[in-house]
Design a protein around this motif. Sequence first.
Motif, PDB file in Angstrom:
ATOM      1  N   SER A   1       0.834  -1.199   0.000  1.00 24.48           N
ATOM      2  CA  SER A   1       0.000   0.000   0.000  1.00 24.48           C
ATOM      3  C   SER A   1       0.872   1.254   0.000  1.00 24.48           C
ATOM      4  CB  SER A   1      -0.963   0.036   1.194  1.00 24.48           C
ATOM      5  OG  SER A   1      -0.289   0.466   2.368  1.00 24.48           O
ATOM      6  N   TRP A   2       0.237   2.396  -0.240  1.00 28.71           N
ATOM      7  CA  TRP A   2       0.998   3.644  -0.343  1.00 28.71           C
ATOM      8  C   TRP A   2       1.628   4.015   1.001  1.00 28.71           C
ATOM      9  CZ3 TRP A   2       0.053   7.967   2.567  1.00 28.71           C
ATOM     10  CH2 TRP A   2      -1.159   8.020   3.258  1.00 28.71           C
ATOM     11  N   LEU A   3       0.945   3.703   2.082  1.00 28.33           N
ATOM     12  CA  LEU A   3       1.491   4.033   3.396  1.00 28.33           C
ATOM     13  C   LEU A   3       2.696   3.152   3.723  1.00 28.33           C
ATOM     14  CD1 LEU A   3       1.140   5.779   5.895  1.00 28.33           C
ATOM     15  CD2 LEU A   3      -0.392   4.029   6.833  1.00 28.33           C
ATOM     16  N   GLY A   4       2.602   1.872   3.377  1.00 28.02           N
ATOM     17  CA  GLY A   4       3.717   0.966   3.635  1.00 28.02           C
ATOM     18  C   GLY A   4       4.949   1.309   2.825  1.00 28.02           C
ATOM     19  N   VAL A   5       4.764   1.618   1.544  1.00 27.43           N
ATOM     20  CA  VAL A   5       5.903   1.989   0.693  1.00 27.43           C
ATOM     21  C   VAL A   5       6.574   3.255   1.219  1.00 27.43           C
ATOM     22  CG1 VAL A   5       6.573   2.745  -1.617  1.00 27.43           C
ATOM     23  CG2 VAL A   5       4.966   0.855  -1.346  1.00 27.43           C
ATOM     24  N   SER A   6       5.774   4.240   1.592  1.00 23.57           N
ATOM     25  CA  SER A   6       6.342   5.476   2.140  1.00 23.57           C
ATOM     26  C   SER A   6       7.114   5.192   3.422  1.00 23.57           C
ATOM     27  CB  SER A   6       5.227   6.495   2.412  1.00 23.57           C
ATOM     28  OG  SER A   6       4.502   6.785   1.242  1.00 23.57           O
ATOM     29  N   ALA A   7       6.573   4.304   4.270  1.00 21.97           N
ATOM     30  CA  ALA A   7       7.245   3.975   5.526  1.00 21.97           C
ATOM     31  C   ALA A   7       8.565   3.256   5.277  1.00 21.97           C
ATOM     32  CB  ALA A   7       6.324   3.112   6.393  1.00 21.97           C
ATOM     33  N   ILE A   8       8.581   2.336   4.331  1.00 28.55           N
ATOM     34  CA  ILE A   8       9.814   1.582   4.056  1.00 28.55           C
ATOM     35  C   ILE A   8      10.914   2.508   3.560  1.00 28.55           C
ATOM     36  CG2 ILE A   8      10.821  -0.123   2.501  1.00 28.55           C
ATOM     37  CD1 ILE A   8       8.193  -1.668   2.698  1.00 28.55           C
TER      38      ILE A   8
ATOM     39  N   ALA B   1       3.894  13.535  -1.960  1.00 32.92           N
ATOM     40  CA  ALA B   1       3.650  14.468  -3.068  1.00 32.92           C
ATOM     41  C   ALA B   1       3.207  13.735  -4.330  1.00 32.92           C
ATOM     42  CB  ALA B   1       4.915  15.279  -3.344  1.00 32.92           C
ATOM     43  N   PHE B   2       3.736  12.525  -4.562  1.00 35.29           N
ATOM     44  CA  PHE B   2       3.276  11.757  -5.725  1.00 35.29           C
ATOM     45  C   PHE B   2       1.769  11.534  -5.650  1.00 35.29           C
ATOM     46  CE2 PHE B   2       7.644   9.529  -5.465  1.00 35.29           C
ATOM     47  CZ  PHE B   2       8.246  10.589  -6.106  1.00 35.29           C
ATOM     48  N   GLY B   3       1.298  11.204  -4.454  1.00 39.80           N
ATOM     49  CA  GLY B   3      -0.135  10.992  -4.297  1.00 39.80           C
ATOM     50  C   GLY B   3      -0.935  12.263  -4.438  1.00 39.80           C
ATOM     51  N   LEU B   4      -0.438  13.354  -3.857  1.00 37.19           N
ATOM     52  CA  LEU B   4      -1.158  14.620  -3.946  1.00 37.19           C
ATOM     53  C   LEU B   4      -1.281  15.095  -5.390  1.00 37.19           C
ATOM     54  CD1 LEU B   4       0.363  16.524  -0.875  1.00 37.19           C
ATOM     55  CD2 LEU B   4      -1.895  15.438  -1.041  1.00 37.19           C
ATOM     56  N   LEU B   5      -0.303  14.746  -6.226  1.00 33.54           N
ATOM     57  CA  LEU B   5      -0.342  15.131  -7.638  1.00 33.54           C
ATOM     58  C   LEU B   5      -1.137  14.140  -8.488  1.00 33.54           C
ATOM     59  CD1 LEU B   5       3.396  16.222  -8.068  1.00 33.54           C
ATOM     60  CD2 LEU B   5       1.400  17.722  -8.089  1.00 33.54           C
ATOM     61  N   SER B   6      -1.762  13.158  -7.829  1.00 33.42           N
ATOM     62  CA  SER B   6      -2.539  12.108  -8.530  1.00 33.42           C
ATOM     63  C   SER B   6      -1.661  11.294  -9.468  1.00 33.42           C
ATOM     64  CB  SER B   6      -3.710  12.734  -9.308  1.00 33.42           C
ATOM     65  OG  SER B   6      -4.569  13.447  -8.443  1.00 33.42           O
ATOM     66  N   LEU B   7      -0.402  11.091  -9.088  1.00 28.57           N
ATOM     67  CA  LEU B   7       0.545  10.358  -9.926  1.00 28.57           C
ATOM     68  C   LEU B   7       1.210   9.225  -9.152  1.00 28.57           C
ATOM     69  CD1 LEU B   7       2.234  13.389 -11.746  1.00 28.57           C
ATOM     70  CD2 LEU B   7       0.748  11.677 -12.792  1.00 28.57           C
ATOM     71  N   TRP B   8       0.513   8.688  -8.138  1.00 30.46           N
ATOM     72  CA  TRP B   8       1.126   7.645  -7.318  1.00 30.46           C
ATOM     73  C   TRP B   8       1.452   6.398  -8.147  1.00 30.46           C
ATOM     74  CZ3 TRP B   8       3.251   7.025  -2.654  1.00 30.46           C
ATOM     75  CH2 TRP B   8       3.495   5.715  -2.228  1.00 30.46           C
ATOM     76  N   ASP B   9       0.491   5.887  -8.885  1.00 29.14           N
ATOM     77  CA  ASP B   9       0.720   4.658  -9.660  1.00 29.14           C
ATOM     78  C   ASP B   9       1.824   4.856 -10.686  1.00 29.14           C
ATOM     79  OD1 ASP B   9      -1.259   3.348  -8.252  1.00 29.14           O
ATOM     80  OD2 ASP B   9      -2.835   3.815  -9.714  1.00 29.14           O
ATOM     81  N   GLN B  10       1.814   5.995 -11.382  1.00 32.57           N
ATOM     82  CA  GLN B  10       2.845   6.252 -12.384  1.00 32.57           C
ATOM     83  C   GLN B  10       4.236   6.361 -11.748  1.00 32.57           C
ATOM     84  OE1 GLN B  10      -0.089   7.677 -12.075  1.00 32.57           O
ATOM     85  NE2 GLN B  10      -0.901   8.481 -14.008  1.00 32.57           N
ATOM     86  N   ALA B  11       4.318   7.012 -10.580  1.00 33.55           N
ATOM     87  CA  ALA B  11       5.607   7.144  -9.906  1.00 33.55           C
ATOM     88  C   ALA B  11       6.140   5.786  -9.464  1.00 33.55           C
ATOM     89  CB  ALA B  11       5.478   8.081  -8.700  1.00 33.55           C
TER      90      ALA B  11
ATOM     91  N   PHE C   1      -2.745   6.005  -3.495  1.00 31.55           N
ATOM     92  CA  PHE C   1      -3.032   7.161  -2.646  1.00 31.55           C
ATOM     93  C   PHE C   1      -4.501   7.563  -2.815  1.00 31.55           C
ATOM     94  CE2 PHE C   1      -2.760  11.539  -1.192  1.00 31.55           C
ATOM     95  CZ  PHE C   1      -1.810  11.464  -0.177  1.00 31.55           C
ATOM     96  N   PRO C   2      -5.172   7.971  -1.731  1.00 33.93           N
ATOM     97  CA  PRO C   2      -6.591   8.352  -1.843  1.00 33.93           C
ATOM     98  C   PRO C   2      -6.826   9.406  -2.924  1.00 33.93           C
ATOM     99  CG  PRO C   2      -5.933   8.229   0.456  1.00 33.93           C
ATOM    100  CD  PRO C   2      -4.684   8.051  -0.351  1.00 33.93           C
ATOM    101  N   ALA C   3      -7.774   9.113  -3.807  1.00 30.12           N
ATOM    102  CA  ALA C   3      -8.002   9.986  -4.959  1.00 30.12           C
ATOM    103  C   ALA C   3      -8.635  11.314  -4.581  1.00 30.12           C
ATOM    104  CB  ALA C   3      -8.892   9.269  -5.977  1.00 30.12           C
ATOM    105  N   ASP C   4      -9.272  11.372  -3.412  1.00 31.44           N
ATOM    106  CA  ASP C   4      -9.948  12.615  -3.034  1.00 31.44           C
ATOM    107  C   ASP C   4      -9.019  13.600  -2.325  1.00 31.44           C
ATOM    108  OD1 ASP C   4      -9.675  10.869  -0.935  1.00 31.44           O
ATOM    109  OD2 ASP C   4     -11.548  11.456   0.051  1.00 31.44           O
TER     110      ASP C   4
END
Length: 663
Positions: free
Chosen positions: A97-104, A127-137, A365-368
């Motif tokens: 998940s996005w939280l786990g990857v960030s933590a690692i 920031a990747f998530g805030l820019l709606s680019l988490w999957d691409q990053a 990352f949450p889309a909202d």
Amino acid sequence: MTAASVSLGRRAEVRLSRGRQLALLLGLWAVLYLIFNGKLTLAHSDDAPLFQSLNGVRDWIDANRTTLPLFVYVLDPIRDGIGWLIDALTWVFSNFSWLGVSAIFGAMGLVFVGWRTAILVVGGFVAFGLLSLWDQAIQTLVLILVAVVMSLAIGIPLGIVAGRSDRFLKVITPILDVMQIMPTFAYLSPLTLVFLIGPPAATIATLIYALPPAIRITALGIRGVSSEAVEAAESLGSTGFQVLRKVQLPMARSTIGLAVNQTIMMALSMVVITALINAPGLGESIIQALIKLNLGQTFDAGVAIVLLAMVLDRLTASASKVSDRRHRGLDAVSQMRRRMLVIGTWLAAAIVVVGAAVLAIPQSFPADITVDLASPINSIGDWIEANLYVVTGGIKDLFSQWILDPLQTVLTSSPWPLVIIMAAGIAWIISGRRAAIAAAIALLLVVGLQLWEHSMETLALVIIAVAVTMLIGIGLGVAAARSNLFSAIIRPINDAAQTMPAFVYLLPAVALFGATRFTGILAAVIYAVPAVVRLVEDGVRGVSPTVIEAATAAGSSRIQMIFKVQLPMARRSLLLATNQGVVLVLAMVVVAGLVGAGALGYDVVAGFAQFNDFGKGMAAAISIVLLGVLLDRITQGAGARTTTASAARTARAFFSARAVGVS
């Protein structure tokens, strides 16, 4: 004795300087151009026989790849293995998940560097998530990690061998030279033929591009180990492997860490471009935005790439320095504290990962929760287009009409044998006979590839872009060398500029001038100037203080000091800066084929995008390499012929003139 002296003096008077020889040669070219203009020209044809032949080779390979032993037993298993690694790492990241990857990754920053880097890393991933680019990053990160692991697995052992063997170093150096001269686009056409399009081909292209620095810097680190330390180990009876493991590798630890850092940075630059061969990630977002001329979307993806570059750069570069300091001396208590910190940090990261799985935190990352940067950037772009078009359009039109178009016309409408002869003559004057032969062979091969007209158009773009780059780069480099304050201001700008992939530089150019040839030149200049500034500053700062004091004592003004002393004495650095400017500009002008630069860059892109243009794209990629070899040999040869002694003679002549009041 007197007669001999007079004879030698007359010879010296008759001999022309290289500048005058070049002026005479260019004057001769102008006369011959007026006489033979439009004769023996080679117009471009999209249906050239060579292109059709290359298309036929592609079709034959596509039809028989399932039966050819080379593909069945070697190439396809390599492709499948790389694809499996990419899928496996993607699966791991997605399940954390996005939280786990960030933590690692935050834990890695805290353990290997410090809390500031940990905050930067976590902030970058958020920031990747805030820019709606988490999957691409994450897709881009996966490709980088796989390519870097493979590059280091190959490059570090080869670098160790090159560091310990002079013979192997001599063999591998020209291979590395060619790999680094080739623009990034040149790798893509052959790879699509052999490995098809997709992430595996993108990974292999990234591997090829990132491999040379891994080998070169590792070899440099091994060779930089003190010879006394090696001799002491050998005198105690150590075997060659023991010397390597217990002396050379530990003492070269920081340099090998730099090799890892530079390999990652090179991989990041290339993995974006491989979006042209269907690599997923941030590069795909940028290319789609450029095609749509969506400035805001391009800006978002560009920011994400820069953040990813910063995260990886800080993790690897800082970790290398910290690791080297710790290796050189830690007491037992400090080592125990460090182990406890490592264990505690990784336990905390594991708890976050497990907690994310238990709480069913979404993989992405949450889309909202987003930050909209695209809309204001698009608004700025619209305002520029509406209010500054008169200015930017005027600059673009004047530049194209009075500089770019005339040079392209001369190169494309001159008889092709005349261009080859003149290019060889210029190479002979600047760099010697070998460079002249290389120039003639390179251009003859371009003729054989049936892309002469487009190659000359690209050459015109490169020549103009390099001239502008050197003009700006030398000015800023000299200013930085003469002012510590200006150097401190411009250094972080250069650092940021050199970590950004090439695609990012298209953003300001497209915003100001739209999709045109001038946009390609501007983007190339922005891309190449930082490296030139660094080299010029280093060369000017390296001028002997004694020479500076002598010039000052002779009453030199600031302008005289720069043009009569510092620049002549820094001639080697200027030539190296020119060489690097050529390589970077050539790479970027091709990338700018996506936004209107045309010529070979467009041919390569069309070769990927359109089935029938594969042969043209392959030939264009080879032509780009040949132009790179042509320009590289000329500039590197000039550096080989120029000596510090000649620059010193220039300075002494200036001092003598000042002493008698001539200057």
